[in-house]
Write a protein that holds these residues in place. Structure first.
Motif, PDB file in Angstrom:
ATOM      1  N   GLU A 287      -4.489 -56.050 -12.143  1.00  0.00           N
ATOM      2  CA  GLU A 287      -5.003 -56.631 -13.387  1.00  0.00           C
ATOM      3  C   GLU A 287      -6.563 -56.750 -13.376  1.00  0.00           C
ATOM      4  N   GLY A 288      -6.978 -55.475 -13.100  1.00  0.00           N
ATOM      5  CA  GLY A 288      -8.472 -55.479 -13.223  1.00  0.00           C
ATOM      6  C   GLY A 288      -9.298 -56.102 -11.935  1.00  0.00           C
ATOM      7  N   CYS A 289      -8.405 -56.428 -10.871  1.00  0.00           N
ATOM      8  CA  CYS A 289      -9.066 -56.931  -9.535  1.00  0.00           C
ATOM      9  C   CYS A 289      -8.635 -56.176  -8.296  1.00  0.00           C
ATOM     10  N   GLY A 290      -9.721 -55.703  -7.549  1.00  0.00           N
ATOM     11  CA  GLY A 290      -9.427 -54.847  -6.373  1.00  0.00           C
ATOM     12  C   GLY A 290     -10.775 -54.589  -5.743  1.00  0.00           C
TER      13      GLY A 290
ATOM     14  N   ILE B  37     -15.306 -63.080 -16.833  1.00  0.00           N
ATOM     15  CA  ILE B  37     -16.918 -63.325 -17.154  1.00  0.00           C
ATOM     16  C   ILE B  37     -16.616 -64.997 -17.374  1.00  0.00           C
ATOM     17  N   ASN B  38     -17.422 -65.817 -16.652  1.00  0.00           N
ATOM     18  CA  ASN B  38     -17.621 -67.166 -16.938  1.00  0.00           C
ATOM     19  C   ASN B  38     -16.304 -67.924 -16.791  1.00  0.00           C
ATOM     20  N   HIS B  39     -15.347 -67.512 -16.061  1.00  0.00           N
ATOM     21  CA  HIS B  39     -14.189 -68.045 -15.870  1.00  0.00           C
ATOM     22  C   HIS B  39     -13.291 -68.275 -17.218  1.00  0.00           C
ATOM     23  N   ARG B  40     -13.765 -67.655 -18.144  1.00  0.00           N
ATOM     24  CA  ARG B  40     -12.870 -67.836 -19.438  1.00  0.00           C
ATOM     25  C   ARG B  40     -11.400 -67.261 -19.288  1.00  0.00           C
ATOM     26  N   ALA B  41     -10.324 -67.793 -20.178  1.00  0.00           N
ATOM     27  CA  ALA B  41      -9.049 -67.512 -20.218  1.00  0.00           C
ATOM     28  C   ALA B  41      -8.833 -66.222 -20.575  1.00  0.00           C
TER      29      ALA B  41
ATOM     30  N   GLY C 260     -10.932 -62.349 -22.552  1.00  0.00           N
ATOM     31  CA  GLY C 260     -12.064 -61.433 -22.370  1.00  0.00           C
ATOM     32  C   GLY C 260     -11.966 -60.620 -21.183  1.00  0.00           C
ATOM     33  N   ARG C 261     -13.212 -59.909 -20.811  1.00  0.00           N
ATOM     34  CA  ARG C 261     -13.085 -58.648 -19.814  1.00  0.00           C
ATOM     35  C   ARG C 261     -13.395 -59.418 -18.287  1.00  0.00           C
ATOM     36  N   ARG C 262     -13.005 -58.770 -17.353  1.00  0.00           N
ATOM     37  CA  ARG C 262     -13.250 -59.184 -16.069  1.00  0.00           C
ATOM     38  C   ARG C 262     -14.719 -59.226 -15.698  1.00  0.00           C
ATOM     39  N   SER C 263     -15.040 -60.111 -14.776  1.00  0.00           N
ATOM     40  CA  SER C 263     -16.158 -60.327 -14.268  1.00  0.00           C
ATOM     41  C   SER C 263     -16.343 -59.017 -13.153  1.00  0.00           C
TER      42      SER C 263
END
Length: 235
Positions: free
Chosen positions: A85-88, A150-154, A156-159
């Motif tokens: 999910e975009g994290c790794g 980004i900015n802990h939003r629910a 949008g794109r990953r930080s």
């Protein structure tokens, strides 16, 4: 006129290509600081080639690790972790200490860690001596890896934090025990403290792709955000 210009551009490109071949093969002897093929070293003086050499490390994991091995950064390699999910994690290291103490160990991509080492050596330490008259002994940070947007939003794109490609810096401890924090001293500090923090923000832009300070938005009122993402910003 246009034909002449095109020919000049092509001739220049060809000349640069030939010259780079001679340099790479060792037929042209030029100083290391001017040689684009000399591996990056943290201790070397910063030049117009530093940024280019740093960008190459994003495509060469082995060379990036070799740069860290020749630095003061205490680190160990972290196994890659498949992106979910975009994290790794990919080409990451765990950093326990550099030339200064850290408020805690952190995991970061190798290029981000090299950029931090360059920033520390060529910006942070000299700025403390120039503006505050003493050395930095410790860095306080809010961490690197967090699987979030980004900015802990629910939405949008990953930080860049989602791949440990960003670090948030909260403040610094001086040799006399005094703390300089982004939250307290960006606007509320004395002249020297404010100048110190702004020198860090400006100097960080020489090495990191994105540098965000309290001037950017309210979400960064208490820290600097440094990352090595695909965008460029210095705010």
């Amino acid at each position: 006129m246009r034909v002449i210009l095109v020919r000049l551009v092509l001739a220049l490109a060809l000349g640069l290509l030939v010259a780079s071949g001679y340099i790479r093969a060792g037929f042209l002897d030029i100083p290391n600081r001017l040689n684009p093929f000399t591996p990056l070293r943290i201790a070397d003086d910063v030049s117009w080639l530093t940024r280019w050499k740093l960008s190459r490390l994003e495509r060469d994991g082995a060379q990036c690790l070799a740069v860290l091995d020749g630095s003061q950064v205490s680190h160990r390699i972290v196994p890659d972790r498949a992106s979910e999910e975009g994290c790794g994690l990919s080409n990451a290291v765990e950093v326990s200490q550099s030339s200064v103490r850290l408020s805690g160990s952190f995991t970061a991509t190798c290029p981000l860690t090299v950029a931090w080492a360059l920033f520390e050596q060529h910006v942070l330490l000299p700025a403390a001596r120039e503006h505050l008259g003493q050395n930095i002994v410790s860095v306080m940070h809010f961490g690197t890896y967090a699987c979030r947007n980004i900015n802990h939003r629910a939405g949008g794109r990953r930080s860049e934090h989602a791949t440990a490609n960003a670090i948030d810096i909260a403040g610094f401890v001086l040799a006399n025990g005094q703390q300089i924090t982004v939250k307290g001293d960006w606007a509320g500090g004395d002249t020297h403290q404010r100048a110190f923090l702004r020198t860090l923000r400006d100097g960080a832009c020489r090495f990191f792709d994105v540098v965000l300070s309290p001037n950017y938005n309210e979400a960064h009122y208490n820290h600097f955000h440094f990352d090595m993402g695909s965008y460029r910003a210095c705010r």
